[in-house]
Design a protein around this motif. Structure first.
Motif, PDB file in Angstrom:
ATOM      1  N   GLY A 100       0.701  -1.435   0.181  1.00 32.55           N
ATOM      2  CA  GLY A 100       0.203   0.271   0.152  1.00 32.55           C
ATOM      3  C   GLY A 100       0.793   1.356  -0.015  1.00 32.55           C
ATOM      4  N   ASP A 101       0.289   2.302   0.581  1.00 38.73           N
ATOM      5  CA  ASP A 101       0.761   3.935   0.519  1.00 38.73           C
ATOM      6  C   ASP A 101       1.513   4.750   1.381  1.00 38.73           C
ATOM      7  OD1 ASP A 101       1.212   6.553  -0.652  1.00 38.73           O
ATOM      8  OD2 ASP A 101       0.495   6.472  -1.390  1.00 38.73           O
ATOM      9  N   ALA A 102       2.799   4.338   1.459  1.00 34.83           N
ATOM     10  CA  ALA A 102       2.752   4.594   3.405  1.00 34.83           C
ATOM     11  C   ALA A 102       3.129   5.528   3.092  1.00 34.83           C
ATOM     12  CB  ALA A 102       4.096   4.238   3.254  1.00 34.83           C
ATOM     13  N   GLU A 103       3.221   6.584   2.448  1.00 35.90           N
ATOM     14  CA  GLU A 103       2.851   8.344   2.491  1.00 35.90           C
ATOM     15  C   GLU A 103       1.631   8.620   3.239  1.00 35.90           C
ATOM     16  OE1 GLU A 103       4.492   9.920  -0.932  1.00 35.90           O
ATOM     17  OE2 GLU A 103       6.567   9.041  -0.669  1.00 35.90           O
ATOM     18  N   ASP A 104       0.560   8.055   2.310  1.00 39.39           N
ATOM     19  CA  ASP A 104      -0.788   8.107   2.481  1.00 39.39           C
ATOM     20  C   ASP A 104      -1.555   7.712   4.081  1.00 39.39           C
ATOM     21  OD1 ASP A 104      -0.589   9.665   0.155  1.00 39.39           O
ATOM     22  OD2 ASP A 104      -1.773   8.673  -0.976  1.00 39.39           O
ATOM     23  N   GLY A 105      -0.772   7.068   4.778  1.00 36.69           N
ATOM     24  CA  GLY A 105      -1.490   6.320   5.988  1.00 36.69           C
ATOM     25  C   GLY A 105      -1.651   5.079   5.414  1.00 36.69           C
ATOM     26  N   ASP A 106      -1.619   4.372   4.003  1.00 34.16           N
ATOM     27  CA  ASP A 106      -3.003   3.359   3.862  1.00 34.16           C
ATOM     28  C   ASP A 106      -2.026   2.009   4.080  1.00 34.16           C
ATOM     29  OD1 ASP A 106      -4.954   4.368   3.488  1.00 34.16           O
ATOM     30  OD2 ASP A 106      -4.409   5.194   1.139  1.00 34.16           O
ATOM     31  N   ALA A 107      -0.568   2.094   3.868  1.00 34.31           N
ATOM     32  CA  ALA A 107       0.087   0.983   4.121  1.00 34.31           C
ATOM     33  C   ALA A 107       0.008  -0.439   5.202  1.00 34.31           C
ATOM     34  CB  ALA A 107       1.822   1.173   4.277  1.00 34.31           C
ATOM     35  N   GLU A 108      -0.277  -1.482   4.827  1.00 37.70           N
ATOM     36  CA  GLU A 108      -0.577  -2.272   5.945  1.00 37.70           C
ATOM     37  C   GLU A 108       0.600  -3.840   5.584  1.00 37.70           C
ATOM     38  OE1 GLU A 108      -3.894  -4.752   3.507  1.00 37.70           O
ATOM     39  OE2 GLU A 108      -4.831  -3.099   5.256  1.00 37.70           O
ATOM     40  N   GLN A 109       0.513  -4.365   6.387  1.00 41.07           N
ATOM     41  CA  GLN A 109       0.977  -5.638   6.511  1.00 41.07           C
ATOM     42  C   GLN A 109       0.532  -6.672   5.452  1.00 41.07           C
ATOM     43  OE1 GLN A 109       3.842  -3.930   7.391  1.00 41.07           O
ATOM     44  NE2 GLN A 109       4.980  -6.135   8.043  1.00 41.07           N
ATOM     45  N   GLY A 110       1.619  -7.006   5.093  1.00 41.85           N
ATOM     46  CA  GLY A 110       0.693  -8.044   3.834  1.00 41.85           C
ATOM     47  C   GLY A 110       1.956  -9.523   3.786  1.00 41.85           C
ATOM     48  N   LEU A 111       1.272 -10.820   3.204  1.00 38.27           N
ATOM     49  CA  LEU A 111       2.471 -11.421   2.761  1.00 38.27           C
ATOM     50  C   LEU A 111       3.966 -11.621   2.241  1.00 38.27           C
ATOM     51  CD1 LEU A 111       0.574 -14.689   2.263  1.00 38.27           C
ATOM     52  CD2 LEU A 111       1.193 -13.706   4.260  1.00 38.27           C
ATOM     53  N   PRO A 112       4.701 -12.277   2.902  1.00 39.17           N
ATOM     54  CA  PRO A 112       6.232 -11.292   1.628  1.00 39.17           C
ATOM     55  C   PRO A 112       6.102 -11.932   0.185  1.00 39.17           C
ATOM     56  CG  PRO A 112       6.501 -13.079   2.865  1.00 39.17           C
ATOM     57  CD  PRO A 112       5.372 -13.100   3.508  1.00 39.17           C
ATOM     58  N   HIS A 113       6.577 -11.843  -0.294  1.00 37.16           N
ATOM     59  CA  HIS A 113       7.437 -12.666  -2.117  1.00 37.16           C
ATOM     60  C   HIS A 113       5.388 -12.275  -3.060  1.00 37.16           C
ATOM     61  CE1 HIS A 113      10.894 -13.620  -0.872  1.00 37.16           C
ATOM     62  NE2 HIS A 113      10.043 -13.964  -0.095  1.00 37.16           N
ATOM     63  N   ARG A 114       5.451 -10.924  -2.666  1.00 38.62           N
ATOM     64  CA  ARG A 114       3.390 -11.167  -3.665  1.00 38.62           C
ATOM     65  C   ARG A 114       3.928 -10.848  -4.459  1.00 38.62           C
ATOM     66  NH1 ARG A 114      -1.565 -10.991  -2.575  1.00 38.62           N
ATOM     67  NH2 ARG A 114      -0.997 -10.619  -0.246  1.00 38.62           N
ATOM     68  N   GLY A 115       5.424 -10.034  -5.167  1.00 45.72           N
ATOM     69  CA  GLY A 115       5.520  -9.941  -6.544  1.00 45.72           C
ATOM     70  C   GLY A 115       6.133 -11.211  -7.606  1.00 45.72           C
ATOM     71  N   LEU A 116       6.768 -11.406  -7.078  1.00 48.02           N
ATOM     72  CA  LEU A 116       7.441 -12.589  -7.054  1.00 48.02           C
ATOM     73  C   LEU A 116       6.431 -13.845  -8.041  1.00 48.02           C
ATOM     74  CD1 LEU A 116       9.514 -14.518  -8.199  1.00 48.02           C
ATOM     75  CD2 LEU A 116       9.527 -15.893  -5.594  1.00 48.02           C
ATOM     76  N   MET A 117       4.947 -13.620  -6.979  1.00 50.62           N
ATOM     77  CA  MET A 117       3.796 -14.233  -7.591  1.00 50.62           C
ATOM     78  C   MET A 117       3.200 -14.144  -8.352  1.00 50.62           C
ATOM     79  SD  MET A 117       5.084 -16.860  -5.328  1.00 50.62           S
ATOM     80  CE  MET A 117       3.843 -18.036  -5.045  1.00 50.62           C
ATOM     81  N   GLY A 118       3.632 -13.054  -8.392  1.00 50.57           N
ATOM     82  CA  GLY A 118       2.550 -12.546  -9.222  1.00 50.57           C
ATOM     83  C   GLY A 118       2.661 -12.684 -10.635  1.00 50.57           C
ATOM     84  N   HIS A 119       4.326 -12.732 -11.009  1.00 50.22           N
ATOM     85  CA  HIS A 119       5.131 -13.005 -12.134  1.00 50.22           C
ATOM     86  C   HIS A 119       5.177 -14.097 -12.614  1.00 50.22           C
ATOM     87  CE1 HIS A 119       6.918  -9.566 -12.097  1.00 50.22           C
ATOM     88  NE2 HIS A 119       8.099  -9.094 -10.774  1.00 50.22           N
ATOM     89  N   LEU A 120       5.304 -15.280 -11.145  1.00 48.12           N
ATOM     90  CA  LEU A 120       4.923 -16.362 -12.205  1.00 48.12           C
ATOM     91  C   LEU A 120       3.557 -17.316 -12.183  1.00 48.12           C
ATOM     92  CD1 LEU A 120       6.426 -17.655  -8.569  1.00 48.12           C
ATOM     93  CD2 LEU A 120       7.270 -18.753 -10.442  1.00 48.12           C
ATOM     94  N   ASP A 133      -4.039 -22.430  -7.193  1.00 49.96           N
ATOM     95  CA  ASP A 133      -3.327 -21.880  -5.716  1.00 49.96           C
ATOM     96  C   ASP A 133      -2.274 -21.338  -5.885  1.00 49.96           C
ATOM     97  OD1 ASP A 133      -4.416 -20.774  -3.606  1.00 49.96           O
ATOM     98  OD2 ASP A 133      -5.845 -21.750  -2.906  1.00 49.96           O
ATOM     99  N   VAL A 134      -2.167 -19.643  -5.233  1.00 49.51           N
ATOM    100  CA  VAL A 134      -0.493 -19.310  -3.996  1.00 49.51           C
ATOM    101  C   VAL A 134      -0.351 -19.062  -2.754  1.00 49.51           C
ATOM    102  CG1 VAL A 134       0.368 -17.997  -5.331  1.00 49.51           C
ATOM    103  CG2 VAL A 134      -0.775 -18.069  -6.443  1.00 49.51           C
ATOM    104  N   LEU A 135       0.116 -20.217  -2.917  1.00 47.86           N
ATOM    105  CA  LEU A 135       0.938 -20.693  -1.290  1.00 47.86           C
ATOM    106  C   LEU A 135       2.089 -19.882  -0.592  1.00 47.86           C
ATOM    107  CD1 LEU A 135      -0.165 -24.632  -1.130  1.00 47.86           C
ATOM    108  CD2 LEU A 135      -1.519 -22.128  -0.791  1.00 47.86           C
ATOM    109  N   LEU A 136       1.643 -19.606   0.788  1.00 50.84           N
ATOM    110  CA  LEU A 136       2.962 -19.383   1.187  1.00 50.84           C
ATOM    111  C   LEU A 136       3.419 -20.174   2.548  1.00 50.84           C
ATOM    112  CD1 LEU A 136       5.146 -17.323   2.585  1.00 50.84           C
ATOM    113  CD2 LEU A 136       4.022 -16.132   4.328  1.00 50.84           C
ATOM    114  N   VAL A 137       5.089 -20.764   2.839  1.00 49.71           N
ATOM    115  CA  VAL A 137       4.919 -21.846   3.583  1.00 49.71           C
ATOM    116  C   VAL A 137       6.317 -21.546   4.662  1.00 49.71           C
ATOM    117  CG1 VAL A 137       5.680 -24.422   4.434  1.00 49.71           C
ATOM    118  CG2 VAL A 137       4.292 -24.174   2.245  1.00 49.71           C
ATOM    119  N   ARG A 138       5.758 -21.074   5.741  1.00 48.70           N
ATOM    120  CA  ARG A 138       6.666 -20.548   6.369  1.00 48.70           C
ATOM    121  C   ARG A 138       6.424 -20.884   7.589  1.00 48.70           C
ATOM    122  NH1 ARG A 138       5.950 -13.715   6.437  1.00 48.70           N
ATOM    123  NH2 ARG A 138       4.401 -14.394   7.539  1.00 48.70           N
TER     124      ARG A 138
END
Length: 360
Positions: A100-120, A133-138
């Motif tokens: 999200g947009d940290a400057e506007d105060g809309d940022a929030e925590q999300g799962l890591p590597h979302r951009g990489l999964m988008g590329h896949l 489906d797209v999974l994270l194992v951690r």
């Protein structure tokens, strides 16, 4: 989801049901042969309704700038198995990322590597392969990137199934050993600790002289027959239940015999029969103990044995060993190219059978 690791027929294949995504996530070590870390894994789904497990492809998580290129390479590999769908999994201990947009105060925590999964997902879409489906194992838990429920919120997740799964039981029955990481898997074919290399080399040199004398005395065909008999004798010593270790002389006789292409080609067929587990044990022992370049043929045969049972990781490690010992070894180079192109185990079986039929 209901899936299988393979059709319920040929001996040596594991056929089990995986009832949900959590079981699939927990099954990754058994599908790969080792416990992945900081990895991206694509699991192909095949058959009617995409209900069976097909080809599995893995890569290390790349730097951000290399994500798109890696995604295309990994997608190109898994689609050679003609999947009806794919489940994409990232295994990583990375913390949650800010979205999200940290400057506007809309940022929030999300799962890591979302951009990489988008590329896949985009790379698989180029091949018209749907992503189921797209999974994270951690940290012993799993998340779905597409799940809107609270269980998939960052910091929550669902615990991986505990206890012994059906796949684990089937894997043990098939002789599959899950290593803690890829390096440990590679150590299976490394020279054993305490190996007296000079003594082994001396025995190999002596056996080479004896083979040369036998060729002069009895002819090439006679020695070929003796070489094949030596392979079969060593094979019998490697069957389940055998406890006597092969002697240096037995190993030397086998690896020198495999320098004869006709003997090696006969040995290829052992990967398809009832003695396939014993053959894999024999090639492992010879690969570990034979000096360079006599290890090349045994390592190549080990790669074939591993690949026909679907263990691409071990096959790749064995081929690396073969080519390190003898860079020009033609069969190892050919198989390495085929493995890079994700030749399926079924296709490799057909090639071996065709070659055997042509040689009769």
């Amino acid at each position: 989801m209901d899936a299988r690791t393979g059709p319920p027929a040929p001996p040596g294949r594991i056929a089990v049901r995986l009832s949900d995504l959590g079981e699939l996530a927990a099954a990754l070590p058994h599908l790969l042969g080792f416990r992945p870390a900081e990895s991206v894994v694509l699991v192909g789904l095949v058959g009617p309704g995409a209900r069976r497990l097909g080809m599995t492809a893995r890569a290390d998580i790349p730097p951000v700038e290399a994500g798109r290129a890696m995604a295309r390479l990994l997608a190109a590999k898994v689609v050679t198995g003609r999947p009806a769908g794919v489940v994409a999994v990232v295994v990583s201990e990375a913390g949650d990322a800010e979205v999200g947009d940290a400057e506007d105060g809309d940022a929030e925590q999300g799962l890591p590597h979302r951009g990489l999964m988008g590329h896949l997902c985009a790379a698989l879409a180029e091949h018209a392969v749907p992503v189921r489906d797209v999974l994270l194992v951690r940290g012993g838990r799993w998340w779905s990137y597409d799940c809107p429920e609270r269980c998939c919120a960052p910091g929550v997740g669902t615990a991986l199934p505990d206890g012994v799964t059906e796949l684990e039981v089937a894997a043990v029955a098939a002789g599959v050993v899950v290593e803690p990481d890829r390096a440990t898997l590679a150590a299976r074919v490394a020279p054993p600790e305490g190996l007296d290399r000079s003594a082994m080399a001396a025995v190999c040199a002596q056996v080479a002289l004896e083979c040369a004398e036998r060729i002069l005395d009895g002819g090439w065909d006679t020695v070929t027959g003796e070489s094949w008999a030596a392979v079969l004798e060593a094979l019998a010593r490697c069957r389940p239940g055998a406890v006597v270790r092969l002697t240096d002389r037995e190993v030397a006789r086998v690896v020198w015999g495999l320098r004869d292409r006709s003997v090696r080609d006969l040995a290829l067929q052992l990967a398809l029969g009832e003695d396939a587990p014993a053959a894999e044990q024999l090639w492992t022992e010879c690969t570990r103990r034979a000096p360079v370049p006599l290890d090349a043929a045994a390592a190549t045969l080990l790669a074939v044995s591993a690949w026909v049972r679907g263990d691409g990781a071990t096959a790749g490690i064995a081929l690396d060993r073969a080519l390190a010992g003898e860079p020009g070894y033609a069969l190892a180079r050919l198989l390495s190219e085929a493995l890079d192109a994700c030749l399926s185990p079924d296709e490799l079986r057909r090639l071996i059978r065709s070659a055997a039929a042509a040689g009769r």
